[in-house]
Design a protein around this motif. Structure first.
Motif, PDB file in Angstrom:
ATOM      1  N   GLY A   6      85.019  97.945  65.617  1.00  0.00           N
ATOM      2  CA  GLY A   6      84.035  98.507  64.704  1.00  0.00           C
ATOM      3  C   GLY A   6      84.633  99.427  63.658  1.00  0.00           C
ATOM      4  O   GLY A   6      84.261  99.382  62.483  1.00  0.00           O
ATOM      5  N   ILE A   7      85.566 100.265  64.068  1.00  0.00           N
ATOM      6  CA  ILE A   7      86.168 101.222  63.130  1.00  0.00           C
ATOM      7  C   ILE A   7      87.083 100.517  62.133  1.00  0.00           C
ATOM      8  O   ILE A   7      87.077 100.822  60.936  1.00  0.00           O
ATOM      9  CB  ILE A   7      86.925 102.317  63.904  1.00  0.00           C
ATOM     10  N   THR A   8      87.869  99.550  62.609  1.00  0.00           N
ATOM     11  CA  THR A   8      88.852  98.912  61.716  1.00  0.00           C
ATOM     12  C   THR A   8      88.241  97.822  60.831  1.00  0.00           C
ATOM     13  O   THR A   8      88.714  97.595  59.705  1.00  0.00           O
ATOM     14  CB  THR A   8      89.999  98.290  62.532  1.00  0.00           C
ATOM     15  N   ALA A   9      87.196  97.151  61.311  1.00  0.00           N
ATOM     16  CA  ALA A   9      86.677  95.987  60.579  1.00  0.00           C
ATOM     17  C   ALA A   9      85.442  96.283  59.739  1.00  0.00           C
ATOM     18  O   ALA A   9      84.978  95.405  59.011  1.00  0.00           O
ATOM     19  CB  ALA A   9      86.346  94.866  61.574  1.00  0.00           C
ATOM     20  N   SER A  10      84.916  97.497  59.810  1.00  0.00           N
ATOM     21  CA  SER A  10      83.656  97.776  59.135  1.00  0.00           C
ATOM     22  C   SER A  10      83.744  97.569  57.616  1.00  0.00           C
ATOM     23  O   SER A  10      82.893  96.897  57.026  1.00  0.00           O
ATOM     24  CB  SER A  10      83.187  99.207  59.445  1.00  0.00           C
ATOM     25  N   LYS A  11      84.780  98.110  56.980  1.00  0.00           N
ATOM     26  CA  LYS A  11      84.861  97.997  55.517  1.00  0.00           C
ATOM     27  C   LYS A  11      85.062  96.561  55.044  1.00  0.00           C
ATOM     28  O   LYS A  11      84.320  96.090  54.159  1.00  0.00           O
ATOM     29  CB  LYS A  11      85.973  98.899  54.973  1.00  0.00           C
ATOM     30  N   PRO A  12      86.047  95.815  55.590  1.00  0.00           N
ATOM     31  CA  PRO A  12      86.198  94.436  55.114  1.00  0.00           C
ATOM     32  C   PRO A  12      84.983  93.561  55.381  1.00  0.00           C
ATOM     33  O   PRO A  12      84.632  92.715  54.551  1.00  0.00           O
ATOM     34  CB  PRO A  12      87.432  93.929  55.873  1.00  0.00           C
ATOM     35  N   ASP A  65      78.689  98.189  45.535  1.00  0.00           N
ATOM     36  CA  ASP A  65      79.665  99.274  45.473  1.00  0.00           C
ATOM     37  C   ASP A  65      79.023 100.647  45.600  1.00  0.00           C
ATOM     38  O   ASP A  65      79.632 101.574  46.139  1.00  0.00           O
ATOM     39  CB  ASP A  65      80.450  99.201  44.153  1.00  0.00           C
ATOM     40  N   ASP A  66      77.784 100.779  45.101  1.00  0.00           N
ATOM     41  CA  ASP A  66      77.139 102.094  45.156  1.00  0.00           C
ATOM     42  C   ASP A  66      76.643 102.437  46.555  1.00  0.00           C
ATOM     43  O   ASP A  66      76.181 103.552  46.808  1.00  0.00           O
ATOM     44  CB  ASP A  66      75.977 102.171  44.143  1.00  0.00           C
ATOM     45  N   VAL A  67      76.765 101.498  47.492  1.00  0.00           N
ATOM     46  CA  VAL A  67      76.298 101.685  48.866  1.00  0.00           C
ATOM     47  C   VAL A  67      77.453 101.626  49.860  1.00  0.00           C
ATOM     48  O   VAL A  67      77.401 102.221  50.937  1.00  0.00           O
ATOM     49  CB  VAL A  67      75.243 100.598  49.211  1.00  0.00           C
ATOM     50  N   LEU A  68      78.535 100.930  49.505  1.00  0.00           N
ATOM     51  CA  LEU A  68      79.596 100.561  50.431  1.00  0.00           C
ATOM     52  C   LEU A  68      80.212 101.743  51.174  1.00  0.00           C
ATOM     53  O   LEU A  68      80.339 101.716  52.408  1.00  0.00           O
ATOM     54  CB  LEU A  68      80.688  99.780  49.696  1.00  0.00           C
ATOM     55  N   ALA A  69      80.623 102.780  50.469  1.00  0.00           N
ATOM     56  CA  ALA A  69      81.334 103.887  51.105  1.00  0.00           C
ATOM     57  C   ALA A  69      80.479 104.564  52.173  1.00  0.00           C
ATOM     58  O   ALA A  69      80.963 104.883  53.268  1.00  0.00           O
ATOM     59  CB  ALA A  69      81.774 104.906  50.054  1.00  0.00           C
ATOM     60  N   GLN A  70      79.204 104.763  51.882  1.00  0.00           N
ATOM     61  CA  GLN A  70      78.323 105.420  52.845  1.00  0.00           C
ATOM     62  C   GLN A  70      78.051 104.508  54.050  1.00  0.00           C
ATOM     63  O   GLN A  70      77.961 104.970  55.192  1.00  0.00           O
ATOM     64  CB  GLN A  70      76.996 105.789  52.176  1.00  0.00           C
ATOM     65  N   ALA A  71      77.934 103.198  53.802  1.00  0.00           N
ATOM     66  CA  ALA A  71      77.706 102.253  54.893  1.00  0.00           C
ATOM     67  C   ALA A  71      78.901 102.217  55.843  1.00  0.00           C
ATOM     68  O   ALA A  71      78.749 102.178  57.066  1.00  0.00           O
ATOM     69  CB  ALA A  71      77.426 100.859  54.336  1.00  0.00           C
ATOM     70  N   VAL A  72      80.118 102.241  55.285  1.00  0.00           N
ATOM     71  CA  VAL A  72      81.329 102.248  56.103  1.00  0.00           C
ATOM     72  C   VAL A  72      81.399 103.507  56.957  1.00  0.00           C
ATOM     73  O   VAL A  72      81.714 103.461  58.155  1.00  0.00           O
ATOM     74  CB  VAL A  72      82.588 102.136  55.207  1.00  0.00           C
ATOM     75  N   GLY A  93      70.586 100.845  56.248  1.00  0.00           N
ATOM     76  CA  GLY A  93      69.946  99.572  56.546  1.00  0.00           C
ATOM     77  C   GLY A  93      70.873  98.387  56.458  1.00  0.00           C
ATOM     78  O   GLY A  93      70.745  97.432  57.226  1.00  0.00           O
ATOM     79  N   SER A  94      71.830  98.436  55.545  1.00  0.00           N
ATOM     80  CA  SER A  94      72.718  97.290  55.351  1.00  0.00           C
ATOM     81  C   SER A  94      73.679  97.095  56.515  1.00  0.00           C
ATOM     82  O   SER A  94      74.311  96.042  56.620  1.00  0.00           O
ATOM     83  CB  SER A  94      73.518  97.469  54.050  1.00  0.00           C
ATOM     84  N   THR A  95      73.792  98.080  57.401  1.00  0.00           N
ATOM     85  CA  THR A  95      74.731  97.968  58.526  1.00  0.00           C
ATOM     86  C   THR A  95      74.117  97.318  59.757  1.00  0.00           C
ATOM     87  O   THR A  95      74.841  96.877  60.648  1.00  0.00           O
ATOM     88  CB  THR A  95      75.255  99.354  58.944  1.00  0.00           C
ATOM     89  N   SER A  96      72.794  97.249  59.842  1.00  0.00           N
ATOM     90  CA  SER A  96      72.148  96.870  61.100  1.00  0.00           C
ATOM     91  C   SER A  96      72.525  95.465  61.552  1.00  0.00           C
ATOM     92  O   SER A  96      72.853  95.247  62.730  1.00  0.00           O
ATOM     93  CB  SER A  96      70.630  97.005  60.981  1.00  0.00           C
ATOM     94  N   SER A  97      72.482  94.488  60.643  1.00  0.00           N
ATOM     95  CA  SER A  97      72.795  93.121  61.058  1.00  0.00           C
ATOM     96  C   SER A  97      74.257  92.984  61.450  1.00  0.00           C
ATOM     97  O   SER A  97      74.593  92.246  62.386  1.00  0.00           O
ATOM     98  CB  SER A  97      72.449  92.129  59.937  1.00  0.00           C
ATOM     99  N   LEU A  98      75.142  93.726  60.773  1.00  0.00           N
ATOM    100  CA  LEU A  98      76.562  93.658  61.107  1.00  0.00           C
ATOM    101  C   LEU A  98      76.840  94.349  62.440  1.00  0.00           C
ATOM    102  O   LEU A  98      77.635  93.861  63.261  1.00  0.00           O
ATOM    103  CB  LEU A  98      77.396  94.296  59.992  1.00  0.00           C
ATOM    104  N   ILE A  99      76.204  95.488  62.687  1.00  0.00           N
ATOM    105  CA  ILE A  99      76.351  96.176  63.975  1.00  0.00           C
ATOM    106  C   ILE A  99      75.904  95.254  65.110  1.00  0.00           C
ATOM    107  O   ILE A  99      76.585  95.111  66.128  1.00  0.00           O
ATOM    108  CB  ILE A  99      75.557  97.493  63.982  1.00  0.00           C
ATOM    109  N   ASN A 100      74.760  94.604  64.920  1.00  0.00           N
ATOM    110  CA  ASN A 100      74.264  93.688  65.949  1.00  0.00           C
ATOM    111  C   ASN A 100      75.231  92.538  66.177  1.00  0.00           C
ATOM    112  O   ASN A 100      75.448  92.102  67.316  1.00  0.00           O
ATOM    113  CB  ASN A 100      72.891  93.147  65.552  1.00  0.00           C
ATOM    114  N   LEU A 101      75.818  92.037  65.101  1.00  0.00           N
ATOM    115  CA  LEU A 101      76.783  90.941  65.220  1.00  0.00           C
ATOM    116  C   LEU A 101      77.958  91.350  66.103  1.00  0.00           C
ATOM    117  O   LEU A 101      78.404  90.596  66.973  1.00  0.00           O
ATOM    118  CB  LEU A 101      77.284  90.543  63.825  1.00  0.00           C
ATOM    119  N   LEU A 102      78.457  92.565  65.917  1.00  0.00           N
ATOM    120  CA  LEU A 102      79.649  92.999  66.635  1.00  0.00           C
ATOM    121  C   LEU A 102      79.365  93.358  68.098  1.00  0.00           C
ATOM    122  O   LEU A 102      80.226  93.167  68.963  1.00  0.00           O
ATOM    123  CB  LEU A 102      80.274  94.207  65.920  1.00  0.00           C
TER     124      LEU A 102
END
Length: 451
Positions: free
Chosen positions: A115-121, A130-137, A57-66
């Protein structure tokens, strides 16, 4: 021009029946696309836990942004093909079709890299826990690796929508939806792949739907026929696509920035609040998709009639679409609010997650028809070739107001209720502004049809 059985004559005859024939398959297609995400979220929430649910869920707004800027170009494709089709301009139809396919290829390759290079930053910048970050990336990187087929489907379906063909994309998505659900269950339950499994299932299903769209275009007659040997960028058509599509894409991207800010604010309440917000947002997406079908219907009908110089039909198209979107948005919003607890229970059995989700639904869904009215107004403006004006109005009235709200009213009262109220307030203000702009633009056009 020779018509196929899938096309709709938008420039002649009664409007309401044709608008519904166009909009209903489009509505169902959008619902099927959302089922891709719903399947992801339900499977993850049930079999991989709340952290995995929050990660997706935390990726949806960022995916839409990109992706929104490039998706905006597909709006330009829709407007131009519809306009030239209404004007019976076969050369420009063909040039636009082949330019659209090349544009989707170039856009998707850019998105793969970004998308691949900028997802983590970018996820870190949003304050993803932190408990969500790795899976979201991981989810984002797999999703963006499949961007070529995702973009190809969206550009190809924009071409078909321009001529009234909303049925075949529905059939293609139905097949792809079944494939998505099967692979979701297979990858997550059998192979325990978690978020990687649902991302991979989504990409595979989109590969199928994009392949079917391309096949349909290669079988189209006349100017609409796709010949891969002719795929290239026609400068004049590309500039027109960009002229209409770039403001639309920028509007979507900057809207996403405001949503990223809101998502960041939600993240500050912790992963349980994030999970509740994710489930509620997913349910709201079905209402939005149903309403958005009338924006796309208005866009195509207005574009064709403008190209065919059927000026007398433009106001009627708008008001019929506004009536439809208000009824659909109002009924669905109230229904979801009444059934909020059992609906959220499909996504999660955690009482806290359900509580957070019900809070959001109670505020957003009861007023969601205002968002539908706002978007439908934009459809008329873009269909007439005005893309910068609705962008400026939307960014000022909705996006700008939302950002100001976050840094003022929400800052003074940091509750989720205060945060969610920014949505209906911004929708109402922006819808009124769009209506005013439409009448100012409409006065410049002839009232009577050209001979």
């Amino acid at each position: 021009m020779k018509r196929t059985s899938y096309e709709i004559d938008m420039c002649n005859g009664p409007l309401l029946g044709k608008i519904l024939i166009f909009a209903i398959p489009l509505m169902l297609s959008g619902v099927l696309q959302l089922l891709f995400n719903a399947a992801d979220i339900i499977v993850v929430g049930r079999y991989a836990g709340s952290q995995a649910l929050a990660a997706v869920g935390s990726t949806s707004s960022l995916i839409n942004l990109l992706i929104n800027i490039f998706m905006g170009f597909s709006v330009g494709v829709n407007v131009l093909v519809a306009r030239y089709y209404g004007a019976h301009d076969e050369k420009n139809i063909s040039d636009t079709v082949h330019t659209a396919i090349m544009t989707s290829i170039v856009s998707s390759l850019i998105l793969v890299v970004v998308g691949i290079t900028a997802s983590k930053p970018l996820l870190s910048l949003m304050g993803t826990p932190d408990d969500v970050l790795a899976q979201a990336v991981l989810y984002m990187r797999i999703y963006f690796a499949g961007m070529p087929v995702i973009m190809m489907y969206n550009f190809g379906s924009a071409i078909l929508r321009a001529i009234g063909d909303t049925k075949r994309p529905l059939y293609f998505l139905l097949l792809a939806g079944v494939i998505n659900i099967v692979f979701n269950l297979f990858f997550v339950i059998v192979f325990h792949m978690g978020v990687a499994g649902v991302a991979l299932a989504t990409v595979i299903s989109q590969f199928v739907s994009s392949g079917l769209i391309l096949h349909a275009l290669t079988k189209m007659p006349g100017a609409l026929h796709l010949d891969f040997r002719k795929v290239r960028l026609h400068k004049d058509r590309l500039l027109e696509i960009v002229k209409i599509g770039l403001p639309a894409g920028m509007q979507g991207a900057i809207f996403s920035i405001s949503n990223v800010l809101i998502q960041s604010s939600i993240n500050s309440f912790g992963s349980i609040a994030m999970a509740g917000n994710t489930a509620a947002s997913n349910i709201e997406g079905f209402i939005y998709t149903a309403m958005n079908s009338f924006y796309q219907t208005n866009l195509s009908f207005t574009s064709q009639n403008y190209g065919g110089k059927k000026y007398s039909r433009i106001n009627r198209i708008l008001f019929i679409c506004l009536g439809c979107v208000t009824v659909v948005g109002g009924l669905l919003g109230l229904s979801v609010t009444a059934l909020a607890h059992p609906l959220i229970g499909i996504y999660s059995s955690d009482p806290q997650v359900i509580s957070y989700a019900v809070l959001r639904i109670g505020i957003i869904c009861t007023s969601y028809f205002l968002c539908g009215i706002m978007d439908t107004m934009v459809g008329s403006m873009r269909g007439l070739g005005y893309s910068v004006l609705p962008m400026v109005v939307s960014l000022t009235g909705a996006c700008g107001l939302r950002i100001v709200w976050i840094f003022t009213i929400f800052a003074m009262n940091r509750t989720l209720t205060t945060l969610y109220l920014s949505y209906p307030v911004s929708w109402a203000v922006t819808a009124l502004a769009h209506l005013t702009c439409f009448f100012l633009v409409r006065r410049k056009l002839p009232k009577q049809d050209a001979a």
